[in-house]
Write an enzyme that holds these catalytic residues in place. Structure first.
Site, PDB file in Angstrom:
ATOM      1  CB  SER A 146     -26.851  29.438 -23.136  1.00  0.00           C
ATOM      2  OG  SER A 146     -27.304  29.531 -21.569  1.00  0.00           O
ATOM      3  CE1 TYR A 159     -29.725  33.984 -24.274  1.00  0.00           C
ATOM      4  CE2 TYR A 159     -29.788  33.299 -22.048  1.00  0.00           C
ATOM      5  CZ  TYR A 159     -28.760  33.485 -23.193  1.00  0.00           C
ATOM      6  OH  TYR A 159     -28.251  33.213 -23.610  1.00  0.00           O
TER       7      TYR A 159
END
Length: 292
Positions: A146, A159
Site C-alpha cells: 500500500s 496499519y
C-alpha cells in the site's frame, strides 16, 4: 495455452505455473483471482471461509480454506498446490486489513493481530513456497502492499507499520532469492473502494465519551469514510488494482514496485518534500474538521 496479454515481454501461462492468492473473499483478492483465471492460469483462491469463494469456484478456480495466521492452515494450502504441480508459480500475498485508531488506545493484542495477518502471514507463506520455487528455478512473490507503506499519518499507525514492514522485508528478500530465478514484486495501491473501509471502521476503539480521543476518533471515522468513498479523488476499483497485480505477476521483467493510482504515485513525493510539522498540522486540521 494462450499468452497472457499486456506486452510481448509477458510470459506464457505454461512458463509460470499455478497461482496461489490469499484473501480472496472480496475486494482486490477476489478481483485478482478472476483476472488470473480469465487468462487460463490454474488459480488457487483462498480465504478463511470457503463459502465466500463460491463465485470463484463457479469460474473454475480451485478454492482452499486458508487462515494466514495459522501454521497448519498455511502448510496445508501450500502442500495442496505442490502435490498437483510441484511448486507454486506465483504467490500473491493479499490478505490483510486495517487497524485504525489512536496508538494509546490500541491494545497490544490488536496490534499483534494486525502484524500476524498483514506481515507474518505473508512472510511465512513466502518461506513455505520458496524451497520448491528454488528447486524449479523460477517463481514469483507478489506482495499487495500500500501507499501506506511509504507514508504514515495519524490514526493509521498500526496499519501503516505493517505496510512499512512489508516494504522493508521485500527489499531484503528480493536480492536474496534473485540468484534462484525468483522475483519479489510489491504492488502499492492508493485508496480502493472495497469492503476494506467497513472492516477498518470496526477496528477503531469504541468512542467512549470520556476518552480524550473521542472527537479525534469521530473525525477519523468520517475522514476515512470520505477518503475511501467510490468516486472520490484518486479512489480506484478493485479491478483496477487487480490488473496491475496481474501484470506484476506475469511480465517477464517486472519492476520492483508498482505504485497504483495518483495518490500512490505522487503522495510519497509530496510527503518527502513537506516538513513534518506542516504535515502534522494539516492532518490534524483535516480530521478535526471531519469531526464537525
Amino acid at each position: 495455452m494462450r499468452q497472457c496479454r499486456f506486452t510481448r515481454l509477458t510470459l506464457k501461462v505454461s512458463d509460470i505455473g499455478p497461482v496461489l492468492i490469499t484473501g480472496c473473499s472480496s475486494g482486490v483478492g477476489h478481483a485478482v483471482a478472476r483476472a488470473f483465471r480469465a487468462a487460463d492460469f490454474e488459480t488457487f483462491a483462498t480465504a478463511r471461509d470457503l463459502g465466500a469463494l463460491e463465485e470463484l469456484r463457479a469460474i473454475d478456480c480451485q478454492t482452499l480454506a486458508l487462515d494466514v495466521t495459522d501454521e497448519g492452515s498455511r502448510r496445508a494450502a501450500v502442500e495442496a498446490v505442490e502435490r498437483q504441480f510441484g511448486a507454486v508459480g506465483i504467490l500473491v500475498n493479499n490478505a490483510g486489513y486495517g487497524q485504525y485508531g489512536p496508538i494509546e488506545e490500541i491494545s497490544l493484542d490488536d496490534m499483534r493481530r494486525q502484524f500476524e495477518t498483514n506481515v507474518f502471514g505473508g512472510v511465512r507463506l513466502s518461506q513455505l513456497v520458496l524451497p520448491a520455487m528454488r528447486r524449479a528455478g523460477k517463481g514469483r512473490i507478489v506482495n499487495v502492499s500500500s501507499v501506506a507503506g511509504r507514508v504514515s499519518v495519524m490514526g493509521g499507525g498500526a496499519y501503516h507499520a505493517t505496510k512499512f514492514a512489508l516494504e522493508a522485508i521485500a527489499d531484503a528478500l528480493r536480492p536474496e532469492v534473485k540468484p534462484f530465478g525468483i522475483e519479489v514484486v510489491s504492488v502499492l495501491p492508493g485508496p480502493i473502494a472495497t469492503h476494506f473501509e467497513a472492516t477498518l471502521l470496526k477496528t477503531i476503539p469504541d468512542a467512549d465519551a470520556h476518552s480524550p480521543y473521542a472527537p479525534f476518533k469521530k473525525g477519523l471515522a468520517r475522514r476515512m469514510h470520505a477518503f475511501l468513498a467510490p468516486g472520490g479523488f484518486g479512489v480506484m476499483t478493485a479491478d483496477h488494482v487487480a490488473r496491475v497485480v496481474f501484470k506484476a505477476g506475469t511480465t517477464s521483467r517486472p519492476r520492483t514496485r508498482y505504485s497504483v493510482g495518483f495518490i500512490a504515485k505522487f503522495g510519497p513525493f509530496g510527503r518527502a518534500l513537506a516538513p513534518d510539522r506542516l504535515v502534522d498540522a494539516m492532518t490534524r486540521s483535516v480530521i478535526s474538521n471531519s469531526a464537525g
